[in-house]
Design an enzyme around this catalytic site. Structure first.
Site, PDB file in Angstrom:
ATOM      1  CG  ASP A  26      -7.456  -3.123  -1.569  1.00  0.00           C
ATOM      2  OD1 ASP A  26      -7.113  -4.043  -0.798  1.00  0.00           O
ATOM      3  OD2 ASP A  26      -8.620  -2.941  -1.957  1.00  0.00           O
ATOM      4  CG  HIS A  76      -6.844  -5.306  -5.748  1.00  0.00           C
ATOM      5  ND1 HIS A  76      -8.169  -5.462  -5.389  1.00  0.00           N
ATOM      6  CD2 HIS A  76      -6.649  -3.947  -5.803  1.00  0.00           C
ATOM      7  CE1 HIS A  76      -8.734  -4.282  -5.236  1.00  0.00           C
ATOM      8  NE2 HIS A  76      -7.832  -3.341  -5.499  1.00  0.00           N
ATOM      9  CG  HIS A  79      -7.300  -1.122  -9.542  1.00  0.00           C
ATOM     10  ND1 HIS A  79      -8.341  -0.213  -9.587  1.00  0.00           N
ATOM     11  CD2 HIS A  79      -7.149  -1.433  -8.229  1.00  0.00           C
ATOM     12  CE1 HIS A  79      -8.792   0.016  -8.372  1.00  0.00           C
ATOM     13  NE2 HIS A  79      -8.085  -0.715  -7.526  1.00  0.00           N
ATOM     14  CG  HIS A 106      -6.272   2.093  -0.967  1.00  0.00           C
ATOM     15  ND1 HIS A 106      -7.287   2.540  -0.135  1.00  0.00           N
ATOM     16  CD2 HIS A 106      -6.864   1.389  -1.963  1.00  0.00           C
ATOM     17  CE1 HIS A 106      -8.450   2.128  -0.617  1.00  0.00           C
ATOM     18  NE2 HIS A 106      -8.231   1.422  -1.707  1.00  0.00           N
TER      19      HIS A 106
END
Length: 278
Positions: A99, A150, A154, A244
């Protein structure tokens, strides 16, 4: 790095709120995953013999269904009430996901390791990070990785209006299509925080909600050894691993994958991604 530090501060602030924002029974399922990570973190590190046989996970959650990125004109999908947390299929198959990227300091090293072992993964990208790192997204496409949405900045989606959520999704899908060549079919909510509007909008945009089964908690920078142990202890057929490649200092993630990836392969696991529609 200022943007990465902001991601980390946001994650610390909103980690607790994420579970509350998840719709329906998905909230309890994600909480169960978090609980498992906490239990794993408290367990002592395994010795060499313990690593020879990875224990099966206790989780057998909703299997992943669907294919890969859709055609250029995405069609509406059925609105889900909870995100997908596990992949389906027989055998020792797992899926690796990353991510918050792409990031020029960490993503290339992760891609290099995946290429070394012939493994494909899923990358859930933030639109604002794609802007300055298009070449990394192009490389993901060339090397067969699957790219997901995503959001652009964020944010914690449960605090936004429906219009704002849609903008975060659409802008990101647009830039991914321009760079990757296809619109994403997969969406992951920041902080794992879904709500009804999020499920509805991603379905309208042709995206399925993808969560995870095993959280490495690498965003907390717990140490390379801890990340390795969490992946190896959580490994089981159908597991989706969350890591990540941006959002903070990800050097521990880079070092950890170099250790746990060959171990998973040697243990008989096959690392897979959703197949693409034709």
């Amino acid at each position: 790095m200022q943007k990465d530090q902001l991601f980390t501060r946001r994650r610390m602030l909103f980690a607790g709120a994420a579970a509350l924002g998840t719709a329906g029974s998905a909230g309890s399922l994600l909480a169960a995953c978090t609980e498992e990570s906490a239990q794993t973190a408290a367990a002592p590190a395994p010795g060499p013999q313990a690593r020879q046989a990875l224990k099966s996970s206790a989780f057998r959650l909703q299997p992943l269904t669907g294919d890969g990125p859709p055609r250029a004109a995405p069609h509406k999908l059925k609105v889900r009430r909870e995100p997908i947390l596990q992949i389906s299929g027989r055998g020792r198959h797992m899926m690796l996901t990353f991510d918050d990227g792409p990031n020029p300091d960490y993503t290339p090293h992760i891609l290099d390791t995946l290429a070394k072992y012939g493994v494909r993964a899923m990358f859930f990208l933030c639109g604002e990070c794609v802007v300055d790192n298009r070449e990394l997204v192009a490389r993901m496409a060339e090397e067969g990785h699957v790219v997901g949405n995503h959001t652009w900045t964020h944010p914690l989606l449960t605090t936004l209006s429906r219009k704002q959520i849609r903008s975060e999704m659409v802008r990101t899908s647009d830039i991914i299509e321009d760079t990757y060549g296809e619109r994403p079919q997969w969406f992951r909510a920041p902080y794992g925080a879904w709500n009804r509007a999020t499920f509805q909008l991603e379905a309208e945009l042709g995206m399925e909600p993808m969560a995870w089964t095993v959280d490495t908690t690498d965003w907390m920078t717990p140490g390379t050894g801890t990340i390795v142990d969490r992946v190896e202890k959580g490994a089981a057929p159908g597991v989706v691993v969350l890591s990540h490649d941006a959002g903070g200092d990800r050097s521990q993630t880079v070092h950890a994958i170099r250790e746990w990836l060959p171990h998973l392969i040697d243990s008989g696991y096959h690392l897979t991604v959703p197949s693409r529609r034709v």
